[in-house]
Design a protein around this motif. Structure first.
Motif, PDB file in Angstrom:
ATOM      1  N   ASP A  44       0.840  -1.195   0.000  1.00  9.33           N
ATOM      2  CA  ASP A  44       0.000   0.000   0.000  1.00  9.33           C
ATOM      3  C   ASP A  44       0.873   1.241   0.000  1.00  9.33           C
ATOM      4  O   ASP A  44       1.611   1.489   0.933  1.00  9.33           O
ATOM      5  N   MET A  45       0.829   2.004  -1.068  1.00  8.83           N
ATOM      6  CA  MET A  45       1.612   3.229  -1.139  1.00  8.83           C
ATOM      7  C   MET A  45       0.700   4.371  -1.492  1.00  8.83           C
ATOM      8  O   MET A  45      -0.242   4.222  -2.231  1.00  8.83           O
ATOM      9  N   ARG A  46       0.976   5.529  -0.992  1.00 16.98           N
ATOM     10  CA  ARG A  46       0.332   6.748  -1.427  1.00 16.98           C
ATOM     11  C   ARG A  46      -1.175   6.619  -1.482  1.00 16.98           C
ATOM     12  O   ARG A  46      -1.785   6.565  -2.541  1.00 16.98           O
ATOM     13  N   GLY A  47      -1.784   6.499  -0.317  1.00 18.58           N
ATOM     14  CA  GLY A  47      -3.236   6.519  -0.252  1.00 18.58           C
ATOM     15  C   GLY A  47      -3.889   5.282  -0.830  1.00 18.58           C
ATOM     16  O   GLY A  47      -4.987   5.349  -1.363  1.00 18.58           O
ATOM     17  N   GLY A  48      -3.251   4.133  -0.747  1.00 18.38           N
ATOM     18  CA  GLY A  48      -3.888   2.886  -1.134  1.00 18.38           C
ATOM     19  C   GLY A  48      -3.633   2.459  -2.566  1.00 18.38           C
ATOM     20  O   GLY A  48      -4.176   1.472  -3.032  1.00 18.38           O
ATOM     21  N   MET A  49      -2.800   3.201  -3.322  1.00 13.42           N
ATOM     22  CA  MET A  49      -2.526   2.762  -4.693  1.00 13.42           C
ATOM     23  C   MET A  49      -1.654   1.514  -4.652  1.00 13.42           C
ATOM     24  O   MET A  49      -0.632   1.464  -3.975  1.00 13.42           O
ATOM     25  N   ASP A  50      -2.073   0.458  -5.350  1.00 13.94           N
ATOM     26  CA  ASP A  50      -1.277  -0.756  -5.378  1.00 13.94           C
ATOM     27  C   ASP A  50      -0.256  -0.642  -6.496  1.00 13.94           C
ATOM     28  O   ASP A  50      -0.599  -0.723  -7.667  1.00 13.94           O
ATOM     29  N   MET A  51       0.998  -0.430  -6.131  1.00 11.10           N
ATOM     30  CA  MET A  51       2.022  -0.199  -7.145  1.00 11.10           C
ATOM     31  C   MET A  51       2.615  -1.506  -7.662  1.00 11.10           C
ATOM     32  O   MET A  51       3.166  -1.571  -8.743  1.00 11.10           O
ATOM     33  N   ASN A  52       2.471  -2.579  -6.833  1.00 13.44           N
ATOM     34  CA  ASN A  52       3.206  -3.798  -7.156  1.00 13.44           C
ATOM     35  C   ASN A  52       2.359  -4.830  -7.870  1.00 13.44           C
ATOM     36  O   ASN A  52       2.274  -5.969  -7.467  1.00 13.44           O
ATOM     37  N   ILE A  53       1.710  -4.438  -8.921  1.00 16.60           N
ATOM     38  CA  ILE A  53       0.888  -5.387  -9.671  1.00 16.60           C
ATOM     39  C   ILE A  53       1.811  -6.216 -10.558  1.00 16.60           C
ATOM     40  O   ILE A  53       2.679  -5.688 -11.222  1.00 16.60           O
ATOM     41  N   LYS A  54       1.608  -7.524 -10.534  1.00 16.81           N
ATOM     42  CA  LYS A  54       2.455  -8.394 -11.352  1.00 16.81           C
ATOM     43  C   LYS A  54       2.288  -8.055 -12.828  1.00 16.81           C
ATOM     44  O   LYS A  54       1.183  -7.910 -13.336  1.00 16.81           O
ATOM     45  N   GLY A 133      -6.317   2.370  -6.434  1.00 18.18           N
ATOM     46  CA  GLY A 133      -5.763   2.789  -7.716  1.00 18.18           C
ATOM     47  C   GLY A 133      -5.365   1.580  -8.537  1.00 18.18           C
ATOM     48  O   GLY A 133      -5.488   0.458  -8.074  1.00 18.18           O
ATOM     49  N   PRO A 134      -4.903   1.838  -9.757  1.00 22.23           N
ATOM     50  CA  PRO A 134      -4.823   3.164 -10.354  1.00 22.23           C
ATOM     51  C   PRO A 134      -6.150   3.613 -10.960  1.00 22.23           C
ATOM     52  O   PRO A 134      -6.905   2.799 -11.473  1.00 22.23           O
ATOM     53  N   TRP A 135      -6.415   4.917 -10.888  1.00 14.69           N
ATOM     54  CA  TRP A 135      -7.516   5.518 -11.634  1.00 14.69           C
ATOM     55  C   TRP A 135      -7.081   5.641 -13.097  1.00 14.69           C
ATOM     56  O   TRP A 135      -5.875   5.569 -13.385  1.00 14.69           O
ATOM     57  N   TRP A 137      -6.363   7.696 -15.332  1.00 17.92           N
ATOM     58  CA  TRP A 137      -5.370   8.631 -15.864  1.00 17.92           C
ATOM     59  C   TRP A 137      -4.009   8.464 -15.186  1.00 17.92           C
ATOM     60  O   TRP A 137      -3.075   9.197 -15.460  1.00 17.92           O
ATOM     61  N   GLN A 138      -3.909   7.472 -14.268  1.00 20.93           N
ATOM     62  CA  GLN A 138      -2.661   7.327 -13.520  1.00 20.93           C
ATOM     63  C   GLN A 138      -1.721   6.307 -14.168  1.00 20.93           C
ATOM     64  O   GLN A 138      -2.171   5.431 -14.906  1.00 20.93           O
ATOM     65  N   PRO A 139      -0.417   6.397 -13.848  1.00 17.53           N
ATOM     66  CA  PRO A 139       0.531   5.404 -14.358  1.00 17.53           C
ATOM     67  C   PRO A 139       0.102   4.011 -13.919  1.00 17.53           C
ATOM     68  O   PRO A 139      -0.360   3.829 -12.792  1.00 17.53           O
ATOM     69  N   GLY A 140       0.238   3.038 -14.811  1.00 14.41           N
ATOM     70  CA  GLY A 140      -0.127   1.672 -14.466  1.00 14.41           C
ATOM     71  C   GLY A 140      -1.588   1.356 -14.682  1.00 14.41           C
ATOM     72  O   GLY A 140      -2.024   0.244 -14.419  1.00 14.41           O
ATOM     73  N   ALA A 141      -2.363   2.333 -15.168  1.00 18.70           N
ATOM     74  CA  ALA A 141      -3.778   2.062 -15.441  1.00 18.70           C
ATOM     75  C   ALA A 141      -3.889   1.086 -16.601  1.00 18.70           C
ATOM     76  O   ALA A 141      -3.044   1.087 -17.503  1.00 18.70           O
ATOM     77  N   ASN A 142      -4.917   0.239 -16.550  1.00 18.48           N
ATOM     78  CA  ASN A 142      -5.084  -0.768 -17.614  1.00 18.48           C
ATOM     79  C   ASN A 142      -5.496  -0.132 -18.938  1.00 18.48           C
ATOM     80  O   ASN A 142      -6.242   0.786 -18.972  1.00 18.48           O
TER      81      ASN A 142
ATOM     82  N   ARG B  46      -9.817  16.046  -9.851  1.00 16.96           N
ATOM     83  CA  ARG B  46      -9.354  14.692  -9.578  1.00 16.96           C
ATOM     84  C   ARG B  46      -7.959  14.392 -10.116  1.00 16.96           C
ATOM     85  O   ARG B  46      -7.216  13.614  -9.534  1.00 16.96           O
ATOM     86  N   TYR B  47      -7.610  14.977 -11.265  1.00 18.68           N
ATOM     87  CA  TYR B  47      -6.490  14.435 -12.046  1.00 18.68           C
ATOM     88  C   TYR B  47      -5.141  14.561 -11.352  1.00 18.68           C
ATOM     89  O   TYR B  47      -4.330  13.639 -11.399  1.00 18.68           O
TER      90      TYR B  47
END
Lengths: 142, 203
Positions: A44-54, A133-135, A137-142, B46-47
């Protein structure tokens, strides 16, 4: 419906039929998802964003989302067409077909990759996954 | 990505037209404390917001505000339905009628068209959430002032619902503010902007 509109419609639907290849993509993704580990390892980093997705699962999720975007776009185009041609049986059948494909793709995506909306059947687990996350527009978004 | 659902969030069934009242309530569509500004404010903020739980609140409240745009538009429409020019002539709805007939156009009660100058998106988490808290209170007071002017229960009922939602949103934004502050240095919340100065949050 006059001949002109009829021929336009056929062209449109033929152009969209190659989206059926989405079914084959689905099969590949299903294999990836089954062989991969749990995509969320709880870091859990930065407000719950899961950065470590396989990476493999992220790729599978990205492809599944792409399929959803294709099916949704097919449905939107057909929807707009049906708004002005509400009795076109061929278009209605086309809409039903992709509606079903979208439903399956959404279920697959949401069960493996997270909820697409708060109405998801996969949202109310032991934690409210909607705010993870990610939302888009964020890095790592699908 | 948004999907439309063919229903109002809360029912609006107004039996008696009242164009003068419509020209007051329309402020909650296009006025300085209106729903259109609210939706634009939250969805735009939001962004660059770095906290996913806060993005969730901005997304969900912003989406609800879009449903409120539809409710206010429905109220205006039903208050101006089946009227003739004689019903309008001597009311403060007359100037609006000249430009818009009975169409829906986002405008303040004072006559100013909707302006993005009524909202802020600052790229600063604390400033934005304080803006949102103030916005909810301003929308609440506008609904209070509308309720002072009306006695038709068909109109009061959905307006009271909308007023209550402002109070609930205020509570949620207060929690968002608390969640942001918990991630910052409590000795100086303003030492840096977590939306711009990267990598300085508490782990």
């Amino acid at each position: 419906m006059n001949n002109m509109q009829n021929s336009n419609r056929r062209t449109q639907i033929n152009d969209l039929s190659d989206l059926d290849m989405g079914n084959r993509i689905d099969m590949n993704m299903r294999r990836n998802l089954q062989s991969g580990m749990d995509m969320r390892d709880g870091t859990d980093m930065r407000g719950g964003m899961d950065m470590n997705i396989k990476a493999a699962n992220r790729e599978a999720c990205a492809r599944l989302l792409h399929t959803i975007q294709m099916y949704s776009f097919v449905l939107l185009e057909t929807n707009l067409y049906l708004d002005s041609h509400p009795n076109d049986q061929m278009a209605l059948e086309y809409f039903r077909k992709y509606s079903q494909l979208l439903k399956q793709a959404r279920e697959e995506y949401e069960s493996q990759c997270g909820p697409l909306s708060p109405n998801s059947n996969f949202i109310a687990t032991d934690t409210w996954r909607w705010v993870e996350g990610p939302w888009p527009w964020q890095p790592g978004a699908n | 990505m948004w999907l439309y659902e063919k229903r109002l969030q809360y029912p609006v069934k107004i039996k008696n037209p009242n164009p003068a009242l419509a020209s007051l309530i329309i402020s909650q569509l296009g006025g300085p404390h209106g729903e259109l500004g609210a939706a634009t404010r939250y969805l735009s903020q939001r962004y660059s917001m770095p906290y996913n739980d806060v993005i969730g609140i901005l997304t969900d409240v912003g989406t609800e505000e879009l449903a409120h745009v539809e409710m206010i538009s429905t109220i205006i429409h039903q208050l101006t339905r089946n009227i003739n020019v004689d019903d309008i002539k001597d009311t403060n709805f007359a100037p609006y009628f000249i430009d818009h007939t009975t169409g829906i156009y986002p405008i303040a009660a004072s006559g100013t068209p909707f302006s993005a100058e009524t909202l802020a998106s600052t790229g600063d988490a604390l400033a934005d959430i304080h803006e949102d808290l103030a916005a909810e209170q301003k929308a609440r007071l506008s609904y209070d002032n509308i309720l002072r002017m009306i006695d038709d229960p068909d109109v009061c009922d959905p307006i009271r619902f909308l007023r209550e939602r402002e109070v609930v949103h205020y509570q949620r934004f207060a929690e968002a503010l608390r969640n942001i502050q918990e991630r910052l240095d409590h000795r100086n919340f303003y030492g840096y902007n977590p939306e711009f100065d990267r990598g300085r949050d508490k782990a």
